[in-house]
Design a protein around this motif. Sequence first.
Motif, PDB file in Angstrom:
ATOM      1  N   ARG A  44      13.663 -45.635 -91.903  1.00  0.00           N
ATOM      2  CA  ARG A  44      14.953 -45.166 -91.799  1.00  0.00           C
ATOM      3  C   ARG A  44      15.196 -43.723 -92.251  1.00  0.00           C
ATOM      4  NH1 ARG A  44      19.790 -48.384 -93.402  1.00  0.00           N
ATOM      5  NH2 ARG A  44      21.306 -46.861 -94.249  1.00  0.00           N
ATOM      6  N   GLU A  45      15.910 -43.161 -91.517  1.00  0.00           N
ATOM      7  CA  GLU A  45      16.120 -41.796 -91.806  1.00  0.00           C
ATOM      8  C   GLU A  45      17.121 -41.374 -92.730  1.00  0.00           C
ATOM      9  OE1 GLU A  45      17.171 -37.597 -89.489  1.00  0.00           O
ATOM     10  OE2 GLU A  45      16.187 -39.231 -88.301  1.00  0.00           O
ATOM     11  N   ALA A  46      17.272 -40.734 -93.598  1.00  0.00           N
ATOM     12  CA  ALA A  46      18.314 -40.694 -94.655  1.00  0.00           C
ATOM     13  C   ALA A  46      19.684 -40.031 -93.661  1.00  0.00           C
ATOM     14  CB  ALA A  46      17.857 -39.489 -95.628  1.00  0.00           C
ATOM     15  N   GLU A  47      20.651 -40.496 -94.238  1.00  0.00           N
ATOM     16  CA  GLU A  47      22.180 -39.902 -93.556  1.00  0.00           C
ATOM     17  C   GLU A  47      22.402 -38.724 -94.138  1.00  0.00           C
ATOM     18  OE1 GLU A  47      25.300 -42.615 -94.172  1.00  0.00           O
ATOM     19  OE2 GLU A  47      23.912 -44.358 -94.067  1.00  0.00           O
ATOM     20  N   PRO A  48      22.962 -37.756 -93.399  1.00  0.00           N
ATOM     21  CA  PRO A  48      23.490 -36.517 -94.141  1.00  0.00           C
ATOM     22  C   PRO A  48      24.431 -36.759 -95.448  1.00  0.00           C
ATOM     23  CG  PRO A  48      24.063 -36.736 -91.608  1.00  0.00           C
ATOM     24  CD  PRO A  48      23.567 -37.835 -91.952  1.00  0.00           C
ATOM     25  N   ALA A  49      24.482 -35.727 -96.161  1.00  0.00           N
ATOM     26  CA  ALA A  49      25.105 -36.011 -97.423  1.00  0.00           C
ATOM     27  C   ALA A  49      26.562 -35.492 -97.112  1.00  0.00           C
ATOM     28  CB  ALA A  49      24.615 -34.870 -98.373  1.00  0.00           C
ATOM     29  N   LYS A  50      27.366 -36.478 -97.754  1.00  0.00           N
ATOM     30  CA  LYS A  50      28.883 -36.258 -97.628  1.00  0.00           C
ATOM     31  C   LYS A  50      29.302 -35.177 -98.482  1.00  0.00           C
ATOM     32  CE  LYS A  50      29.664 -41.004 -96.432  1.00  0.00           C
ATOM     33  NZ  LYS A  50      30.337 -42.390 -96.969  1.00  0.00           N
ATOM     34  N   PRO A  51      30.475 -34.593 -97.863  1.00  0.00           N
ATOM     35  CA  PRO A  51      30.818 -33.159 -98.881  1.00  0.00           C
ATOM     36  C   PRO A  51      31.728 -33.886 -99.942  1.00  0.00           C
ATOM     37  CG  PRO A  51      32.261 -33.313 -96.701  1.00  0.00           C
ATOM     38  CD  PRO A  51      30.852 -34.207 -96.572  1.00  0.00           C
ATOM     39  N   VAL A  60      33.181 -29.916 -93.884  1.00  0.00           N
ATOM     40  CA  VAL A  60      33.518 -31.272 -92.854  1.00  0.00           C
ATOM     41  C   VAL A  60      32.928 -30.980 -91.639  1.00  0.00           C
ATOM     42  CG1 VAL A  60      35.370 -32.488 -92.140  1.00  0.00           C
ATOM     43  CG2 VAL A  60      35.618 -31.937 -94.523  1.00  0.00           C
ATOM     44  N   GLY A  61      33.259 -29.867 -91.101  1.00  0.00           N
ATOM     45  CA  GLY A  61      32.657 -29.559 -89.752  1.00  0.00           C
ATOM     46  C   GLY A  61      31.093 -29.711 -89.653  1.00  0.00           C
ATOM     47  N   SER A  62      30.654 -29.139 -90.759  1.00  0.00           N
ATOM     48  CA  SER A  62      28.862 -29.222 -90.894  1.00  0.00           C
ATOM     49  C   SER A  62      28.640 -30.700 -90.973  1.00  0.00           C
ATOM     50  CB  SER A  62      28.645 -28.191 -92.121  1.00  0.00           C
ATOM     51  OG  SER A  62      29.043 -26.999 -91.842  1.00  0.00           O
ATOM     52  N   THR A  65      28.862 -32.525 -87.740  1.00  0.00           N
ATOM     53  CA  THR A  65      27.788 -32.026 -86.720  1.00  0.00           C
ATOM     54  C   THR A  65      26.262 -32.673 -87.147  1.00  0.00           C
ATOM     55  OG1 THR A  65      28.964 -29.916 -86.393  1.00  0.00           O
ATOM     56  CG2 THR A  65      26.671 -29.985 -85.847  1.00  0.00           C
ATOM     57  N   ALA A  66      26.193 -32.638 -88.259  1.00  0.00           N
ATOM     58  CA  ALA A  66      24.856 -33.165 -89.114  1.00  0.00           C
ATOM     59  C   ALA A  66      24.874 -34.863 -88.604  1.00  0.00           C
ATOM     60  CB  ALA A  66      24.615 -32.895 -90.448  1.00  0.00           C
ATOM     61  N   LEU A  67      25.792 -35.400 -88.804  1.00  0.00           N
ATOM     62  CA  LEU A  67      26.151 -36.760 -88.586  1.00  0.00           C
ATOM     63  C   LEU A  67      25.899 -37.202 -87.142  1.00  0.00           C
ATOM     64  CD1 LEU A  67      26.822 -39.379 -90.087  1.00  0.00           C
ATOM     65  CD2 LEU A  67      29.230 -38.971 -89.455  1.00  0.00           C
ATOM     66  N   HIS A  68      26.194 -36.296 -86.365  1.00  0.00           N
ATOM     67  CA  HIS A  68      26.221 -36.589 -84.678  1.00  0.00           C
ATOM     68  C   HIS A  68      24.817 -36.278 -84.597  1.00  0.00           C
ATOM     69  CE1 HIS A  68      27.064 -36.601 -80.464  1.00  0.00           C
ATOM     70  NE2 HIS A  68      26.331 -35.463 -80.367  1.00  0.00           N
ATOM     71  N   ARG A  69      24.186 -35.284 -84.989  1.00  0.00           N
ATOM     72  CA  ARG A  69      22.752 -35.144 -84.789  1.00  0.00           C
ATOM     73  C   ARG A  69      21.696 -36.081 -85.189  1.00  0.00           C
ATOM     74  NH1 ARG A  69      22.847 -28.986 -86.647  1.00  0.00           N
ATOM     75  NH2 ARG A  69      23.506 -28.105 -84.810  1.00  0.00           N
ATOM     76  N   TRP A  70      22.112 -36.911 -86.383  1.00  0.00           N
ATOM     77  CA  TRP A  70      21.609 -38.136 -87.156  1.00  0.00           C
ATOM     78  C   TRP A  70      21.617 -39.108 -86.015  1.00  0.00           C
ATOM     79  CZ3 TRP A  70      23.879 -42.332 -89.393  1.00  0.00           C
ATOM     80  CH2 TRP A  70      22.772 -43.172 -90.189  1.00  0.00           C
ATOM     81  N   GLY A  71      23.154 -39.254 -85.765  1.00  0.00           N
ATOM     82  CA  GLY A  71      23.089 -40.646 -84.885  1.00  0.00           C
ATOM     83  C   GLY A  71      22.420 -40.253 -83.510  1.00  0.00           C
TER      84      GLY A  71
END
Length: 98
Positions: A44-51, A60-62, A65-71
Amino acid sequence: MKLIGIVVSTAMLTACESMPAPPPMIDNEPPVVICAIPAGMTEREAEPAKPLGDYTQRDVGSYITALHRWGSRGWLRLARVDQRSQACQARALAPAKP
C-alpha cells in the motif's frame, strides 16, 4: 418385534452401501495453478497529505494533483498485477513441450 428389528437393521445397512463411489481420478486433469504476486507489487502506498488549517487554493490544487498521480499509479500497479497473473496462468495451462 424381532422381525421389525431385522428389517430396520437391513434398511440401515443397505443405505450405507448405496452411497455413490467417489469419481475416479483422471490423469489428464489440468494442474492447480497458484500464481502468487510478490509483496512489492501489492504494498500500500501512502495517500497524499490533505491540506489542514488555513490553506490556499494553491494548496488544494497541489493536493488534487498529488491525489490524481497517486490514483493513476495505483491503477497502473493493478494492471501490472493483472498482466502478471494472466501470464502465469497461461504458462501453467500451456501444453507441455516434448
